[in-house]
Design a protein around this motif. Structure first.
Motif, PDB file in Angstrom:
ATOM      1  N   VAL A 193       8.310   7.570   4.768  1.00 14.99           N
ATOM      2  CA  VAL A 193       9.847   7.799   3.522  1.00 14.99           C
ATOM      3  C   VAL A 193       8.306   8.462   2.327  1.00 14.99           C
ATOM      4  O   VAL A 193       8.555   9.388   1.803  1.00 14.99           O
ATOM      5  N   THR A 194       7.500   7.410   2.115  1.00 19.87           N
ATOM      6  CA  THR A 194       7.040   7.967   1.127  1.00 19.87           C
ATOM      7  C   THR A 194       5.099   8.174   1.398  1.00 19.87           C
ATOM      8  O   THR A 194       4.775   7.386   2.168  1.00 19.87           O
ATOM      9  N   GLN A 195       4.577   9.066   1.145  1.00 17.23           N
ATOM     10  CA  GLN A 195       3.437   9.514   1.105  1.00 17.23           C
ATOM     11  C   GLN A 195       2.140   9.944   0.427  1.00 17.23           C
ATOM     12  O   GLN A 195       1.241   8.653   0.584  1.00 17.23           O
ATOM     13  N   ALA A 196       2.705   9.437  -0.504  1.00 16.80           N
ATOM     14  CA  ALA A 196       1.173   9.168  -1.983  1.00 16.80           C
ATOM     15  C   ALA A 196       1.680   8.890  -3.659  1.00 16.80           C
ATOM     16  O   ALA A 196       2.863   9.026  -3.571  1.00 16.80           O
ATOM     17  N   LEU A 197       0.854   7.829  -3.950  1.00 16.35           N
ATOM     18  CA  LEU A 197       1.386   7.785  -5.322  1.00 16.35           C
ATOM     19  C   LEU A 197       0.598   8.683  -5.922  1.00 16.35           C
ATOM     20  O   LEU A 197      -1.439   8.965  -5.888  1.00 16.35           O
ATOM     21  N   THR A 198       0.639  10.412  -6.423  1.00 16.79           N
ATOM     22  CA  THR A 198       0.149  11.276  -7.080  1.00 16.79           C
ATOM     23  C   THR A 198      -0.593  11.115  -8.452  1.00 16.79           C
ATOM     24  O   THR A 198      -0.861  12.069  -8.366  1.00 16.79           O
ATOM     25  N   ALA A 199       0.449  10.843  -9.638  1.00 25.96           N
ATOM     26  CA  ALA A 199      -0.274  10.583 -10.695  1.00 25.96           C
ATOM     27  C   ALA A 199       1.135   9.666 -11.250  1.00 25.96           C
ATOM     28  O   ALA A 199       1.791   8.980 -11.256  1.00 25.96           O
ATOM     29  N   VAL A 200       0.462   8.772 -12.833  1.00 26.70           N
ATOM     30  CA  VAL A 200       0.838   8.509 -13.388  1.00 26.70           C
ATOM     31  C   VAL A 200       1.062   8.508 -14.842  1.00 26.70           C
ATOM     32  O   VAL A 200       0.012   9.465 -15.723  1.00 26.70           O
ATOM     33  N   GLU A 201       2.558   8.633 -15.404  1.00 24.05           N
ATOM     34  CA  GLU A 201       2.748   8.670 -16.646  1.00 24.05           C
ATOM     35  C   GLU A 201       2.783   8.383 -17.720  1.00 24.05           C
ATOM     36  O   GLU A 201       3.132   7.079 -17.337  1.00 24.05           O
ATOM     37  N   MET A 202       1.883   8.948 -18.906  1.00 23.57           N
ATOM     38  CA  MET A 202       1.351   7.637 -19.970  1.00 23.57           C
ATOM     39  C   MET A 202       1.318   8.129 -21.648  1.00 23.57           C
ATOM     40  O   MET A 202       1.326   9.619 -21.458  1.00 23.57           O
ATOM     41  N   GLN A 203       2.609   7.661 -21.598  1.00 25.79           N
ATOM     42  CA  GLN A 203       3.151   7.921 -22.796  1.00 25.79           C
ATOM     43  C   GLN A 203       2.616   7.452 -24.491  1.00 25.79           C
ATOM     44  O   GLN A 203       2.519   5.743 -23.822  1.00 25.79           O
ATOM     45  N   SER A 204       2.693   8.453 -25.706  1.00 29.25           N
ATOM     46  CA  SER A 204       2.398   8.039 -26.540  1.00 29.25           C
ATOM     47  C   SER A 204       3.028   8.850 -27.878  1.00 29.25           C
ATOM     48  O   SER A 204       3.360  10.397 -27.492  1.00 29.25           O
ATOM     49  N   PRO A 205       2.710   7.838 -29.220  1.00 31.61           N
ATOM     50  CA  PRO A 205       2.756   9.227 -30.123  1.00 31.61           C
ATOM     51  C   PRO A 205       2.235  10.263 -30.674  1.00 31.61           C
ATOM     52  O   PRO A 205       2.129  11.498 -30.998  1.00 31.61           O
ATOM     53  N   ASP A 206       0.430  10.160 -29.954  1.00 33.55           N
ATOM     54  CA  ASP A 206      -0.189  11.017 -30.401  1.00 33.55           C
ATOM     55  C   ASP A 206      -1.405  11.134 -28.707  1.00 33.55           C
ATOM     56  O   ASP A 206      -2.101  10.043 -28.361  1.00 33.55           O
TER      57      ASP A 206
ATOM     58  N   PRO B 263       0.455  -1.289  -0.441  1.00 37.50           N
ATOM     59  CA  PRO B 263      -0.179   0.174   0.022  1.00 37.50           C
ATOM     60  C   PRO B 263       0.835   1.232  -0.071  1.00 37.50           C
ATOM     61  O   PRO B 263       1.637   1.780   0.684  1.00 37.50           O
ATOM     62  N   VAL B 264       0.841   2.103  -1.099  1.00 39.11           N
ATOM     63  CA  VAL B 264       1.132   3.526  -1.055  1.00 39.11           C
ATOM     64  C   VAL B 264       0.057   4.353  -0.738  1.00 39.11           C
ATOM     65  O   VAL B 264      -1.180   4.808  -1.004  1.00 39.11           O
ATOM     66  N   ASP B 265      -0.361   4.715   1.132  1.00 43.42           N
ATOM     67  CA  ASP B 265      -1.524   5.388   1.046  1.00 43.42           C
ATOM     68  C   ASP B 265      -2.447   4.577   0.801  1.00 43.42           C
ATOM     69  O   ASP B 265      -2.940   3.137   1.294  1.00 43.42           O
ATOM     70  N   THR B 266      -3.315   4.484   0.328  1.00 41.65           N
ATOM     71  CA  THR B 266      -5.335   4.291  -0.110  1.00 41.65           C
ATOM     72  C   THR B 266      -4.770   3.347  -1.755  1.00 41.65           C
ATOM     73  O   THR B 266      -5.799   2.612  -1.767  1.00 41.65           O
ATOM     74  N   ILE B 267      -3.519   4.168  -2.490  1.00 39.44           N
ATOM     75  CA  ILE B 267      -3.725   3.072  -3.396  1.00 39.44           C
ATOM     76  C   ILE B 267      -3.210   1.596  -3.718  1.00 39.44           C
ATOM     77  O   ILE B 267      -1.317   2.098  -2.909  1.00 39.44           O
ATOM     78  N   LEU B 268      -2.806   0.922  -4.033  1.00 33.83           N
ATOM     79  CA  LEU B 268      -2.472  -0.425  -3.909  1.00 33.83           C
ATOM     80  C   LEU B 268      -1.527  -0.342  -4.792  1.00 33.83           C
ATOM     81  O   LEU B 268      -1.643   0.023  -6.532  1.00 33.83           O
ATOM     82  N   LEU B 269       0.247  -0.732  -4.649  1.00 32.53           N
ATOM     83  CA  LEU B 269       1.293  -1.128  -5.611  1.00 32.53           C
ATOM     84  C   LEU B 269       1.512  -2.355  -5.405  1.00 32.53           C
ATOM     85  O   LEU B 269       1.828  -3.001  -4.608  1.00 32.53           O
ATOM     86  N   GLU B 270       0.947  -2.812  -7.142  1.00 36.30           N
ATOM     87  CA  GLU B 270       1.595  -4.317  -7.495  1.00 36.30           C
ATOM     88  C   GLU B 270       2.201  -4.726  -8.074  1.00 36.30           C
ATOM     89  O   GLU B 270       2.830  -3.796  -9.151  1.00 36.30           O
ATOM     90  N   VAL B 271       3.215  -5.838  -7.859  1.00 34.96           N
ATOM     91  CA  VAL B 271       3.905  -6.794  -9.082  1.00 34.96           C
ATOM     92  C   VAL B 271       3.018  -8.035  -8.849  1.00 34.96           C
ATOM     93  O   VAL B 271       3.460  -8.832  -8.251  1.00 34.96           O
TER      94      VAL B 271
END
Length: 249
Positions: free
Chosen positions: A158-171, A50-58
């Protein structure tokens, strides 16, 4: 129930869980809350933090022929695997996506949890899943994929939040419009702003989930921990689990 959508979970994929999970935990000051035996039927093993209330899974494949394994081969291991959203009605959001030409790939029904996964080829860049847990619209309430007591494993020193997700695209504007239509959030300046995180769409050679942005207590100390684990640091970021970890205070 009023309609809502929030980022619930980000899923990364790796050839093996080790050392990706231990590196994320040690560098980012996070704790593993659960390893879900239910993913074994897909030929996968996993761990969630958990990163605060967002889960990070691998997730990592342990046999040939898995969707996750094909994803690694296709992308060369670069890019996040899934963006998972909790909402009031996953089936309705699935139907809306179908109307946009986005197929349903899988429906998961483990009461009280119900999830609708959309086809990654139609979503572009990454899998999208919508889910809902019956009787729990409290963001700190039950969430079966993260185990029975995931809340006890939240670490914020140490880590307080996951704030943003970056998505790449040619468009990037086109991908933002596409994801906005699926998620039900109108893009603004190539961003989708959810109540608890922002999806940012930027120019890139291929369509991938390229970076995760975190708010941390001390950027320098986290970067030092990343270097100590052998990760190359550039500015305020480093590569881990196929995505760039970008840090802000």
């Amino acid at each position: 129930m009023a309609p809502y959508v929030r980022l619930r979970q980000i899923c990364l994929v790796a050839p093996q869980l080790a050392p990706v999970i231990s590196d994320i935990a040690d560098i980012m000051g996070l704790a593993v809350c659960y390893r879900d035996g239910n993913v074994a039927k897909y030929g996968l093993e996993n761990a969630l933090l958990p990163v605060d209330t967002i889960l990070l899974e691998v997730v990592a494949p342990f046999k040939d022929g898995t969707t996750a394994g094909r994803f690694i081969e296709k992308t060369g291991g670069r890019g996040g695997y899934m963006a998972i959203f909790c909402c009031n009605d996953p089936d309705e959001r699935g139907r809306n996506a179908n109307a946009l030409g986005v197929r349903t790939a899988n429906v998961i029904d483990h009461a009280p949890y119900h999830g609708v996964q959309l086809h990654p080829r139609d979503c572009r860049a990454a899998f999208i899943e919508f889910n809902h847990t019956k009787g729990s619209d409290d963001i700190l309430g039950p969430y079966p994929p993260a185990g029975p007591d995931w809340q006890k494993f939240i670490r914020k020193d140490v880590t307080q939040a996951l704030t943003a997700v970056e998505m790449q695209s040619p468009d990037p504007a086109g991908l933002a419009e596409h994801w906005g239509g699926i998620i039900g959030v109108a893009p603004s300046d190539a961003e989708l702003r959810l109540p608890n995180a922002t999806f940012r769409f930027v120019k890139g050679r291929s369509e991938i989930m390229s970076a995760l942005e975190f708010r941390v207590a001390d950027v320098a100390s986290v970067l030092h921990a990343a270097r100590a684990k052998g990760h190359a640091v550039a500015g305020n970021e480093f590569l881990l689990g196929g995505v760039t970890f970008r840090l802000n205070a």
